[in-house]
Design a protein around this motif. Structure first.
Motif, PDB file in Angstrom:
ATOM      1  N   VAL A 266       0.872  -1.173   0.000  1.00  0.00           N
ATOM      2  CA  VAL A 266       0.000   0.000   0.000  1.00  0.00           C
ATOM      3  C   VAL A 266       0.907   1.221   0.000  1.00  0.00           C
ATOM      4  O   VAL A 266       1.769   1.362   0.884  1.00  0.00           O
ATOM      5  CB  VAL A 266      -0.927   0.027   1.224  1.00  0.00           C
ATOM      6  CG1 VAL A 266      -1.727   1.336   1.252  1.00  0.00           C
ATOM      7  CG2 VAL A 266      -1.877  -1.159   1.216  1.00  0.00           C
ATOM      8  N   VAL A 267       0.737   2.085  -0.976  1.00  0.00           N
ATOM      9  CA  VAL A 267       1.557   3.283  -1.116  1.00  0.00           C
ATOM     10  C   VAL A 267       0.665   4.507  -0.973  1.00  0.00           C
ATOM     11  O   VAL A 267      -0.324   4.649  -1.705  1.00  0.00           O
ATOM     12  CB  VAL A 267       2.291   3.304  -2.471  1.00  0.00           C
ATOM     13  CG1 VAL A 267       3.008   4.626  -2.669  1.00  0.00           C
ATOM     14  CG2 VAL A 267       3.282   2.149  -2.560  1.00  0.00           C
ATOM     15  N   THR A 268       0.999   5.391  -0.017  1.00  0.00           N
ATOM     16  CA  THR A 268       0.266   6.639   0.158  1.00  0.00           C
ATOM     17  C   THR A 268       1.214   7.804  -0.131  1.00  0.00           C
ATOM     18  O   THR A 268       2.317   7.620  -0.654  1.00  0.00           O
ATOM     19  CB  THR A 268      -0.295   6.743   1.590  1.00  0.00           C
ATOM     20  OG1 THR A 268       0.777   6.944   2.507  1.00  0.00           O
ATOM     21  CG2 THR A 268      -1.048   5.477   1.966  1.00  0.00           C
ATOM     22  N   ALA A 269       0.796   9.011   0.245  1.00  0.00           N
ATOM     23  CA  ALA A 269       1.628  10.182  -0.018  1.00  0.00           C
ATOM     24  C   ALA A 269       2.905  10.191   0.815  1.00  0.00           C
ATOM     25  O   ALA A 269       3.908  10.779   0.410  1.00  0.00           O
ATOM     26  CB  ALA A 269       0.832  11.458   0.237  1.00  0.00           C
ATOM     27  N   GLY A 270       2.899   9.511   1.970  1.00  0.00           N
ATOM     28  CA  GLY A 270       4.099   9.538   2.800  1.00  0.00           C
ATOM     29  C   GLY A 270       4.443   8.223   3.453  1.00  0.00           C
ATOM     30  O   GLY A 270       5.418   8.140   4.205  1.00  0.00           O
ATOM     31  N   LEU A 271       3.654   7.172   3.196  1.00  0.00           N
ATOM     32  CA  LEU A 271       3.843   5.897   3.879  1.00  0.00           C
ATOM     33  C   LEU A 271       3.842   4.753   2.874  1.00  0.00           C
ATOM     34  O   LEU A 271       3.087   4.762   1.896  1.00  0.00           O
ATOM     35  CB  LEU A 271       2.722   5.685   4.904  1.00  0.00           C
ATOM     36  CG  LEU A 271       2.856   4.493   5.854  1.00  0.00           C
ATOM     37  CD1 LEU A 271       4.028   4.697   6.812  1.00  0.00           C
ATOM     38  CD2 LEU A 271       1.551   4.303   6.637  1.00  0.00           C
ATOM     39  N   LEU A 272       4.691   3.769   3.143  1.00  0.00           N
ATOM     40  CA  LEU A 272       4.757   2.544   2.343  1.00  0.00           C
ATOM     41  C   LEU A 272       4.570   1.366   3.285  1.00  0.00           C
ATOM     42  O   LEU A 272       5.354   1.178   4.226  1.00  0.00           O
ATOM     43  CB  LEU A 272       6.104   2.444   1.623  1.00  0.00           C
ATOM     44  CG  LEU A 272       6.503   1.085   1.045  1.00  0.00           C
ATOM     45  CD1 LEU A 272       5.473   0.577   0.054  1.00  0.00           C
ATOM     46  CD2 LEU A 272       7.883   1.168   0.409  1.00  0.00           C
ATOM     47  N   VAL A 273       3.524   0.585   3.068  1.00  0.00           N
ATOM     48  CA  VAL A 273       3.220  -0.582   3.902  1.00  0.00           C
ATOM     49  C   VAL A 273       3.299  -1.832   3.039  1.00  0.00           C
ATOM     50  O   VAL A 273       2.778  -1.864   1.914  1.00  0.00           O
ATOM     51  CB  VAL A 273       1.821  -0.458   4.535  1.00  0.00           C
ATOM     52  CG1 VAL A 273       1.419  -1.774   5.206  1.00  0.00           C
ATOM     53  CG2 VAL A 273       1.802   0.670   5.555  1.00  0.00           C
ATOM     54  N   VAL A 274       3.958  -2.865   3.551  1.00  0.00           N
ATOM     55  CA  VAL A 274       4.046  -4.139   2.843  1.00  0.00           C
ATOM     56  C   VAL A 274       3.511  -5.244   3.742  1.00  0.00           C
ATOM     57  O   VAL A 274       3.528  -5.130   4.975  1.00  0.00           O
ATOM     58  CB  VAL A 274       5.503  -4.456   2.420  1.00  0.00           C
ATOM     59  CG1 VAL A 274       6.025  -3.392   1.474  1.00  0.00           C
ATOM     60  CG2 VAL A 274       6.409  -4.610   3.627  1.00  0.00           C
ATOM     61  N   GLY A 275       3.029  -6.314   3.120  1.00  0.00           N
ATOM     62  CA  GLY A 275       2.545  -7.479   3.849  1.00  0.00           C
ATOM     63  C   GLY A 275       2.774  -8.720   3.022  1.00  0.00           C
ATOM     64  O   GLY A 275       2.750  -8.654   1.787  1.00  0.00           O
ATOM     65  N   TRP A 276       3.010  -9.843   3.693  1.00  0.00           N
ATOM     66  CA  TRP A 276       3.294 -11.056   2.931  1.00  0.00           C
ATOM     67  C   TRP A 276       3.133 -12.313   3.769  1.00  0.00           C
ATOM     68  O   TRP A 276       3.207 -12.298   4.998  1.00  0.00           O
ATOM     69  CB  TRP A 276       4.703 -10.995   2.356  1.00  0.00           C
ATOM     70  CG  TRP A 276       5.815 -11.209   3.357  1.00  0.00           C
ATOM     71  CD1 TRP A 276       6.495 -12.365   3.627  1.00  0.00           C
ATOM     72  CD2 TRP A 276       6.372 -10.213   4.240  1.00  0.00           C
ATOM     73  NE1 TRP A 276       7.434 -12.158   4.612  1.00  0.00           N
ATOM     74  CE2 TRP A 276       7.385 -10.849   4.998  1.00  0.00           C
ATOM     75  CE3 TRP A 276       6.124  -8.857   4.461  1.00  0.00           C
ATOM     76  CZ2 TRP A 276       8.135 -10.172   5.960  1.00  0.00           C
ATOM     77  CZ3 TRP A 276       6.867  -8.183   5.415  1.00  0.00           C
ATOM     78  CH2 TRP A 276       7.857  -8.834   6.144  1.00  0.00           C
ATOM     79  N   VAL A 277       2.905 -13.416   3.067  1.00  0.00           N
ATOM     80  CA  VAL A 277       3.006 -14.779   3.581  1.00  0.00           C
ATOM     81  C   VAL A 277       3.588 -15.607   2.444  1.00  0.00           C
ATOM     82  O   VAL A 277       3.001 -15.684   1.368  1.00  0.00           O
ATOM     83  CB  VAL A 277       1.634 -15.351   4.009  1.00  0.00           C
ATOM     84  CG1 VAL A 277       1.777 -16.823   4.394  1.00  0.00           C
ATOM     85  CG2 VAL A 277       1.046 -14.573   5.169  1.00  0.00           C
ATOM     86  N   GLY A 278       4.758 -16.198   2.657  1.00  0.00           N
ATOM     87  CA  GLY A 278       5.394 -16.978   1.593  1.00  0.00           C
ATOM     88  C   GLY A 278       6.700 -16.361   1.149  1.00  0.00           C
ATOM     89  O   GLY A 278       7.358 -15.645   1.903  1.00  0.00           O
ATOM     90  N   ASP A 279       7.060 -16.625  -0.111  1.00  0.00           N
ATOM     91  CA  ASP A 279       8.377 -16.190  -0.589  1.00  0.00           C
ATOM     92  C   ASP A 279       8.327 -15.220  -1.755  1.00  0.00           C
ATOM     93  O   ASP A 279       9.333 -15.015  -2.434  1.00  0.00           O
ATOM     94  CB  ASP A 279       9.234 -17.407  -0.975  1.00  0.00           C
ATOM     95  CG  ASP A 279       8.652 -18.192  -2.137  1.00  0.00           C
ATOM     96  OD1 ASP A 279       7.480 -17.955  -2.502  1.00  0.00           O
ATOM     97  OD2 ASP A 279       9.358 -19.056  -2.684  1.00  0.00           O
ATOM     98  N   SER A 280       7.163 -14.608  -2.012  1.00  0.00           N
ATOM     99  CA  SER A 280       7.139 -13.501  -2.965  1.00  0.00           C
ATOM    100  C   SER A 280       7.659 -12.259  -2.244  1.00  0.00           C
ATOM    101  O   SER A 280       7.621 -12.185  -1.013  1.00  0.00           O
ATOM    102  CB  SER A 280       5.729 -13.280  -3.507  1.00  0.00           C
ATOM    103  OG  SER A 280       5.325 -14.391  -4.295  1.00  0.00           O
ATOM    104  N   ARG A 281       8.132 -11.258  -2.989  1.00  0.00           N
ATOM    105  CA  ARG A 281       8.910 -10.179  -2.380  1.00  0.00           C
ATOM    106  C   ARG A 281       8.466  -8.779  -2.798  1.00  0.00           C
ATOM    107  O   ARG A 281       7.807  -8.605  -3.820  1.00  0.00           O
ATOM    108  CB  ARG A 281      10.397 -10.337  -2.727  1.00  0.00           C
ATOM    109  CG  ARG A 281      11.053 -11.567  -2.144  1.00  0.00           C
ATOM    110  CD  ARG A 281      12.514 -11.637  -2.547  1.00  0.00           C
ATOM    111  NE  ARG A 281      13.207 -12.761  -1.923  1.00  0.00           N
ATOM    112  CZ  ARG A 281      14.495 -13.040  -2.110  1.00  0.00           C
ATOM    113  NH1 ARG A 281      15.236 -12.273  -2.896  1.00  0.00           N
ATOM    114  NH2 ARG A 281      15.041 -14.085  -1.502  1.00  0.00           N
TER     115      ARG A 281
END
Length: 418
Positions: A266-281
């Protein structure tokens, strides 16, 4: 014709009386019958019951991203519990299913006024199931190559050169936060090939996660919490694909339920959030290439476990044929779900690369990934995603490959690529 239990080319189960393989179009009348017992995938570190055939002779060279179903165990590097091999045994090559660029002569008519001619023999009519009535060749599927541009972000997915179908899926979207600022969303899922219906699992997960994010963010949910909840929603969607066992075959499918990995941003004007389960990057590549790039996720994989346990260094672990055995996935037979999330506040513009291992196999380090991302990726995300997929195909295309390119910071609604 000898009766076969599985296709000699791709190991797809066969029905009685099949003349061609339903997965890859292999001509079954031209081969002798094979033994009915064949090696099976060992799940969760437990070997399959019953007799097991001796392993096949070693290949001349290891294939990046390929994991043998029953690898030899080395001292001090035993497979940990909860490991699932995400690659079944495959032939060296599948028949390519690319359309012939030559114009078709006298295309055959099909009911309803449409026309469909086999891309292989250029003569036979294609039936309603997608196979040539003349040569039996399976026709290209809609998911073999997919592209989508959504304002200033884009994604591309391709079947690759070895798999007989594309088991990856993606979803990209845009929304507005309560304060009126924009937010971009990208979800990429990789179906676990050793599971049943991995293509359905990845599609269900990508849709569920994207829909959850696009619904929660405008309500004011913090992006990191929204990402966590989206992964949970995706897990429920994949779990729902598992059926109650009724027949022997369905029982086998239930114990090897549909499964996939997931990674998102998720990319906003000032924040970058990532989430994952597994081995994609997820990779971060700044516009200023003098600044260092970074990998923002940690794999749920055998290789990562070996490195974390101090049993191998990273080079040794990822060179091992078991490197891509995953220890976390979405599916009814998964262990307790543990969504990973992280948030970042980049201090400069850049692009976020969200991808499956079909791409990062050919550019594993952050510096390598930054080296293949076009310099104009912020202005041309779709072009950049195509370039990255092309890099994987040029490298061998041993797996499905999917990548989303998301510029940071998020551009205002209505903005698009140049």
């Amino acid at each position: 014709m000898p009766r076969l239990s599985a296709c000699p080319s791709c190991e797809e189960p066969l029905e009685s009386g099949d003349r061609f393989c339903g997965a890859c179009g292999y001509d079954l009348s031209a081969v002798p019958a094979r033994p009915s017992d064949s090696p099976t995938i060992a799940l969760d570190g437990v070997p399959p019951a019953g007799p097991v055939l001796p392993p096949p002779p070693p290949a001349p060279a290891p294939v990046p991203g390929h994991v043998q179903p029953q690898p030899e165990t080395r001292p001090g590097a035993e497979a940990a519990a909860g490991v699932r091999f995400d690659r079944p045994r495959e032939p060296d090559e599948y028949p390519l299913q690319a359309p012939d660029p030559r114009p078709a002569a006298a295309p055959a008519a099909v009911p309803g006024g449409a026309t469909a001619v086999c891309v292989a023999c250029r003569a036979g009519r294609v039936d309603d199931d997608g196979y040539c009535e003349n040569c039996g060749h399976a026709q290209p599927r809609e998911r073999d190559h997919m592209e989508q541009e959504c304002g200033p972000l884009a994604a591309v997915s391709d079947r690759g050169l070895r798999h007989h179908r594309n088991e990856d899926a993606f979803a990209v979207g845009r929304t507005t936060l309560p304060d009126g600022s924009p937010a971009s969303v990208a979800i990429v899922c990789d179906g676990v090939s050793s599971a049943t219906r991995p293509d359905e699992a990845s599609l269900a997960a990508s849709r569920a996660a994207s829909e959850a994010l696009l619904a929660a963010l405008p309500l004011g949910t913090h992006p990191q919490q929204a990402m966590h909840d989206a992964i949970v929603a995706a897990a429920h969607a994949v779990n729902s694909l598992a059926r109650e066992p009724a027949t022997a075959r369905e029982h086998a499918e239930h114990t090897n339920a549909p499964a996939c990995t997931l990674v998102g941003a998720v990319v906003t004007a000032g924040l970058l959030v990532v989430g994952w389960v597994g081995d994609s990057r997820v990779y971060w590549v700044p516009v200023d290439r003098a600044a260092p790039p970074a990998r923002l996720t940690e794999d749920d994989s055998w290789a990562a476990q070996m490195v974390a346990a101090g049993l191998m260094n990273e080079a040794e672990a990822y060179a091992d044929e078991r490197a891509h055995a995953i220890t976390g996935w979405l599916g009814a037979d998964a262990y307790e779900l543990e969504p990973h999330t992280a948030s970042f506040k980049p201090d400069r513009p850049g692009v976020v690369v969200v991808c499956t291992d079909g791409l990062w196999n050919y550019a594993e380090a952050a510096e390598e990934m930054a080296g293949i991302v076009p310099l104009d990726a912020v202005a041309r995300p779709l072009h950049s995603a195509r370039v990255l997929v092309g890099h994987a195909l040029d490298g061998g295309g041993h797996d499905n490959v999917t990548v989303a390119v998301v510029p940071f910071p998020a551009a205002p609604q209505g903005a698009g690529s140049a």
